[in-house]
Scaffold this motif. Sequence first.
Motif, PDB file in Angstrom:
ATOM      1  N   MET A  35       0.843  -1.202   0.000  1.00 33.86           N
ATOM      2  CA  MET A  35       0.000   0.000   0.000  1.00 33.86           C
ATOM      3  C   MET A  35       0.875   1.249   0.000  1.00 33.86           C
ATOM      4  O   MET A  35       1.918   1.289   0.648  1.00 33.86           O
ATOM      5  CB  MET A  35      -0.913   0.010   1.230  1.00 33.86           C
ATOM      6  CG  MET A  35      -1.821   1.221   1.333  1.00 33.86           C
ATOM      7  SD  MET A  35      -2.929   1.120   2.768  1.00 33.86           S
ATOM      8  CE  MET A  35      -3.749   2.701   2.639  1.00 33.86           C
ATOM      9  N   GLU A  36       0.440   2.246  -0.743  1.00 35.05           N
ATOM     10  CA  GLU A  36       1.161   3.520  -0.774  1.00 35.05           C
ATOM     11  C   GLU A  36       0.587   4.442   0.296  1.00 35.05           C
ATOM     12  O   GLU A  36      -0.612   4.711   0.330  1.00 35.05           O
ATOM     13  CB  GLU A  36       1.011   4.177  -2.147  1.00 35.05           C
ATOM     14  CG  GLU A  36       1.828   5.445  -2.313  1.00 35.05           C
ATOM     15  CD  GLU A  36       3.321   5.179  -2.371  1.00 35.05           C
ATOM     16  OE1 GLU A  36       4.091   6.095  -2.048  1.00 35.05           O
ATOM     17  OE2 GLU A  36       3.719   4.055  -2.732  1.00 35.05           O
ATOM     18  N   TYR A  37       1.451   4.927   1.181  1.00 35.40           N
ATOM     19  CA  TYR A  37       0.991   5.795   2.257  1.00 35.40           C
ATOM     20  C   TYR A  37       1.315   7.243   1.933  1.00 35.40           C
ATOM     21  O   TYR A  37       2.445   7.569   1.559  1.00 35.40           O
ATOM     22  CB  TYR A  37       1.657   5.408   3.588  1.00 35.40           C
ATOM     23  CG  TYR A  37       1.425   3.971   3.978  1.00 35.40           C
ATOM     24  CD1 TYR A  37       0.185   3.544   4.432  1.00 35.40           C
ATOM     25  CD2 TYR A  37       2.443   3.035   3.867  1.00 35.40           C
ATOM     26  CE1 TYR A  37      -0.030   2.226   4.774  1.00 35.40           C
ATOM     27  CE2 TYR A  37       2.239   1.713   4.207  1.00 35.40           C
ATOM     28  CZ  TYR A  37       0.999   1.308   4.658  1.00 35.40           C
ATOM     29  OH  TYR A  37       0.784  -0.002   4.989  1.00 35.40           O
ATOM     30  N   ASN A  38       0.327   8.086   2.079  1.00 32.30           N
ATOM     31  CA  ASN A  38       0.525   9.529   1.992  1.00 32.30           C
ATOM     32  C   ASN A  38       0.268  10.085   3.383  1.00 32.30           C
ATOM     33  O   ASN A  38      -0.886  10.278   3.791  1.00 32.30           O
ATOM     34  CB  ASN A  38      -0.429  10.146   0.964  1.00 32.30           C
ATOM     35  CG  ASN A  38      -0.185   9.621  -0.432  1.00 32.30           C
ATOM     36  OD1 ASN A  38       0.939   9.596  -0.889  1.00 32.30           O
ATOM     37  ND2 ASN A  38      -1.246   9.181  -1.105  1.00 32.30           N
ATOM     38  N   PHE A  39       1.340  10.309   4.125  1.00 28.93           N
ATOM     39  CA  PHE A  39       1.194  10.702   5.518  1.00 28.93           C
ATOM     40  C   PHE A  39       0.884  12.191   5.651  1.00 28.93           C
ATOM     41  O   PHE A  39       1.524  13.034   5.015  1.00 28.93           O
ATOM     42  CB  PHE A  39       2.477  10.398   6.292  1.00 28.93           C
ATOM     43  CG  PHE A  39       2.743   8.934   6.473  1.00 28.93           C
ATOM     44  CD1 PHE A  39       1.801   8.113   7.066  1.00 28.93           C
ATOM     45  CD2 PHE A  39       3.944   8.374   6.060  1.00 28.93           C
ATOM     46  CE1 PHE A  39       2.050   6.758   7.245  1.00 28.93           C
ATOM     47  CE2 PHE A  39       4.212   7.032   6.230  1.00 28.93           C
ATOM     48  CZ  PHE A  39       3.251   6.216   6.820  1.00 28.93           C
ATOM     49  N   SER A  40      -0.095  12.484   6.497  1.00 30.72           N
ATOM     50  CA  SER A  40      -0.391  13.856   6.912  1.00 30.72           C
ATOM     51  C   SER A  40      -0.209  13.914   8.421  1.00 30.72           C
ATOM     52  O   SER A  40      -0.884  13.189   9.162  1.00 30.72           O
ATOM     53  CB  SER A  40      -1.825  14.253   6.554  1.00 30.72           C
ATOM     54  OG  SER A  40      -2.015  14.323   5.164  1.00 30.72           O
ATOM     55  N   TYR A  56      11.534   8.133  12.584  1.00 31.25           N
ATOM     56  CA  TYR A  56      10.142   7.895  12.995  1.00 31.25           C
ATOM     57  C   TYR A  56       9.252   7.444  11.832  1.00 31.25           C
ATOM     58  O   TYR A  56       8.613   6.379  11.892  1.00 31.25           O
ATOM     59  CB  TYR A  56       9.575   9.162  13.642  1.00 31.25           C
ATOM     60  CG  TYR A  56       8.115   9.051  14.025  1.00 31.25           C
ATOM     61  CD1 TYR A  56       7.728   8.489  15.234  1.00 31.25           C
ATOM     62  CD2 TYR A  56       7.117   9.514  13.173  1.00 31.25           C
ATOM     63  CE1 TYR A  56       6.392   8.384  15.587  1.00 31.25           C
ATOM     64  CE2 TYR A  56       5.776   9.409  13.512  1.00 31.25           C
ATOM     65  CZ  TYR A  56       5.416   8.850  14.721  1.00 31.25           C
ATOM     66  OH  TYR A  56       4.092   8.740  15.058  1.00 31.25           O
ATOM     67  N   LEU A  57       9.164   8.237  10.773  1.00 27.23           N
ATOM     68  CA  LEU A  57       8.266   7.897   9.669  1.00 27.23           C
ATOM     69  C   LEU A  57       8.677   6.611   8.963  1.00 27.23           C
ATOM     70  O   LEU A  57       7.823   5.844   8.502  1.00 27.23           O
ATOM     71  CB  LEU A  57       8.194   9.053   8.670  1.00 27.23           C
ATOM     72  CG  LEU A  57       7.407  10.290   9.127  1.00 27.23           C
ATOM     73  CD1 LEU A  57       7.545  11.416   8.115  1.00 27.23           C
ATOM     74  CD2 LEU A  57       5.939   9.941   9.344  1.00 27.23           C
ATOM     75  N   ALA A  82       6.400  -0.784   9.761  1.00 29.63           N
ATOM     76  CA  ALA A  82       5.482  -1.565  10.592  1.00 29.63           C
ATOM     77  C   ALA A  82       4.132  -1.755   9.902  1.00 29.63           C
ATOM     78  O   ALA A  82       3.549  -2.845   9.959  1.00 29.63           O
ATOM     79  CB  ALA A  82       5.291  -0.877  11.940  1.00 29.63           C
ATOM     80  N   LEU A  83       3.626  -0.719   9.247  1.00 31.08           N
ATOM     81  CA  LEU A  83       2.345  -0.836   8.556  1.00 31.08           C
ATOM     82  C   LEU A  83       2.437  -1.771   7.360  1.00 31.08           C
ATOM     83  O   LEU A  83       1.478  -2.478   7.037  1.00 31.08           O
ATOM     84  CB  LEU A  83       1.848   0.542   8.124  1.00 31.08           C
ATOM     85  CG  LEU A  83       1.429   1.496   9.245  1.00 31.08           C
ATOM     86  CD1 LEU A  83       1.031   2.853   8.677  1.00 31.08           C
ATOM     87  CD2 LEU A  83       0.278   0.910  10.064  1.00 31.08           C
ATOM     88  N   ASN A  84       3.575  -1.777   6.685  1.00 28.28           N
ATOM     89  CA  ASN A  84       3.762  -2.701   5.571  1.00 28.28           C
ATOM     90  C   ASN A  84       3.803  -4.151   6.053  1.00 28.28           C
ATOM     91  O   ASN A  84       3.331  -5.062   5.363  1.00 28.28           O
ATOM     92  CB  ASN A  84       5.055  -2.383   4.820  1.00 28.28           C
ATOM     93  CG  ASN A  84       4.916  -1.177   3.907  1.00 28.28           C
ATOM     94  OD1 ASN A  84       3.812  -0.844   3.469  1.00 28.28           O
ATOM     95  ND2 ASN A  84       6.024  -0.503   3.634  1.00 28.28           N
ATOM     96  N   LYS A  85       4.332  -4.352   7.235  1.00 26.20           N
ATOM     97  CA  LYS A  85       4.433  -5.699   7.799  1.00 26.20           C
ATOM     98  C   LYS A  85       3.103  -6.158   8.371  1.00 26.20           C
ATOM     99  O   LYS A  85       2.720  -7.330   8.230  1.00 26.20           O
ATOM    100  CB  LYS A  85       5.516  -5.716   8.888  1.00 26.20           C
ATOM    101  CG  LYS A  85       5.768  -7.088   9.481  1.00 26.20           C
ATOM    102  CD  LYS A  85       6.895  -7.035  10.505  1.00 26.20           C
ATOM    103  CE  LYS A  85       7.165  -8.409  11.104  1.00 26.20           C
ATOM    104  NZ  LYS A  85       8.263  -8.342  12.122  1.00 26.20           N
ATOM    105  N   ASN A  86       2.397  -5.255   9.033  1.00 23.99           N
ATOM    106  CA  ASN A  86       1.122  -5.602   9.673  1.00 23.99           C
ATOM    107  C   ASN A  86       0.219  -4.367   9.655  1.00 23.99           C
ATOM    108  O   ASN A  86       0.246  -3.555  10.568  1.00 23.99           O
ATOM    109  CB  ASN A  86       1.362  -6.070  11.114  1.00 23.99           C
ATOM    110  CG  ASN A  86       0.068  -6.301  11.871  1.00 23.99           C
ATOM    111  OD1 ASN A  86      -0.922  -6.758  11.311  1.00 23.99           O
ATOM    112  ND2 ASN A  86       0.064  -5.975  13.165  1.00 23.99           N
ATOM    113  N   LEU A 135       0.531  -1.412  18.686  1.00 24.04           N
ATOM    114  CA  LEU A 135       1.659  -0.634  19.179  1.00 24.04           C
ATOM    115  C   LEU A 135       2.814  -0.800  18.202  1.00 24.04           C
ATOM    116  O   LEU A 135       3.199  -1.915  17.871  1.00 24.04           O
ATOM    117  CB  LEU A 135       2.087  -1.133  20.558  1.00 24.04           C
ATOM    118  CG  LEU A 135       3.463  -0.662  21.056  1.00 24.04           C
ATOM    119  CD1 LEU A 135       3.456   0.841  21.308  1.00 24.04           C
ATOM    120  CD2 LEU A 135       3.886  -1.426  22.305  1.00 24.04           C
ATOM    121  N   ILE A 136       3.333   0.326  17.707  1.00 25.34           N
ATOM    122  CA  ILE A 136       4.558   0.300  16.920  1.00 25.34           C
ATOM    123  C   ILE A 136       5.669   0.759  17.857  1.00 25.34           C
ATOM    124  O   ILE A 136       5.864   1.960  18.079  1.00 25.34           O
ATOM    125  CB  ILE A 136       4.471   1.186  15.669  1.00 25.34           C
ATOM    126  CG1 ILE A 136       3.300   0.742  14.790  1.00 25.34           C
ATOM    127  CG2 ILE A 136       5.780   1.121  14.881  1.00 25.34           C
ATOM    128  CD1 ILE A 136       3.130   1.555  13.514  1.00 25.34           C
TER     129      ILE A 136
END
Length: 317
Positions: free
Chosen positions: A1-6, A99-100, A106-110, A199-200
Amino acid sequence: MEYNFSIIVPVYNRPQEIDELLESLIKQTYQKTFEIIIVEDGSKDSSEEIIKKYSDKLDIHYFFKDNSGAGASRNYGMQRANGNYFIILDSDVIVPKQYLQEVEKALNKNFTDAFGGPDAAHSSFTSLQKAINYSMTSVLTTGGIRGKKKAVGKFQPRSFNLGLSKVAFEKTNGFSPMKVGEDIDLTFRLWENDFETQLIEKAFVYHKRRSTIKQFFKQTFAFGTARPILNKKYPETAKITYWFPSLFILGIDFSIIMAFFGYTIFSKLYGVYFLILFIHSLFENKNLKVAFLSLVTTLTQFYGYGLGFLESKFIKK
């Protein structure tokens, strides 16, 4: 998934904190673009001039609105964000450079639609700030519920370091009007809507928290008053452990009274606990002053939370 962080940051009369936070965000090793939304919550001491310093270094957007509290300001920011995954930070945090990267890894893994990260004490913090951090995060004081790996049960993210997908925000409408405990309330509504939290552990921030004992007491008292309200609103989430701070302080008062009548066994037990606490803090912080202050901040935390809980449970209706 492609994340666009805000990254969403509410701020109220704390321009110096925003300066330190934005300086830390410049140093991110994360290679992809991300945006920052600063929501000024009716401050008299504006952060606008500070933010202008970073306009050519960060993709930053500044909004000023009437004062309505942190939860409503976070919602305001998320409604105006362009990303598909929001990261909520308090203005009094400093973000490590990795941090990012850790969040994305972590989100890519789970993948979960919400996450929380722990906090730590930066080397530049005062001894009192380090002691407060110890009291708020130690397994000996809070059981590790605020970001330790050994915490039991599902993790409840806290708003100083919280991630939320756009999908989850739109489904839950974000934070409720609650002034305290709004992050836990959001977690419960996320679970009700079948969203997972995690929790990350490596996505930690340096959290300054309150800088005086009086401010820390006021903060923990507010936390205590929120819990019975949440227990009533979500009775299936109520746990006996939420009573522990109140029972702890009542036990201290009882042990003092009994000591006057020659029964010192109870006060000795408390003495052993605080001795262990002192040694543990000394081991963790490598600083004698911080270890002594940890005794003060732990008592402050227990009395603040415990008294707030009892008042909310039995007095305020």
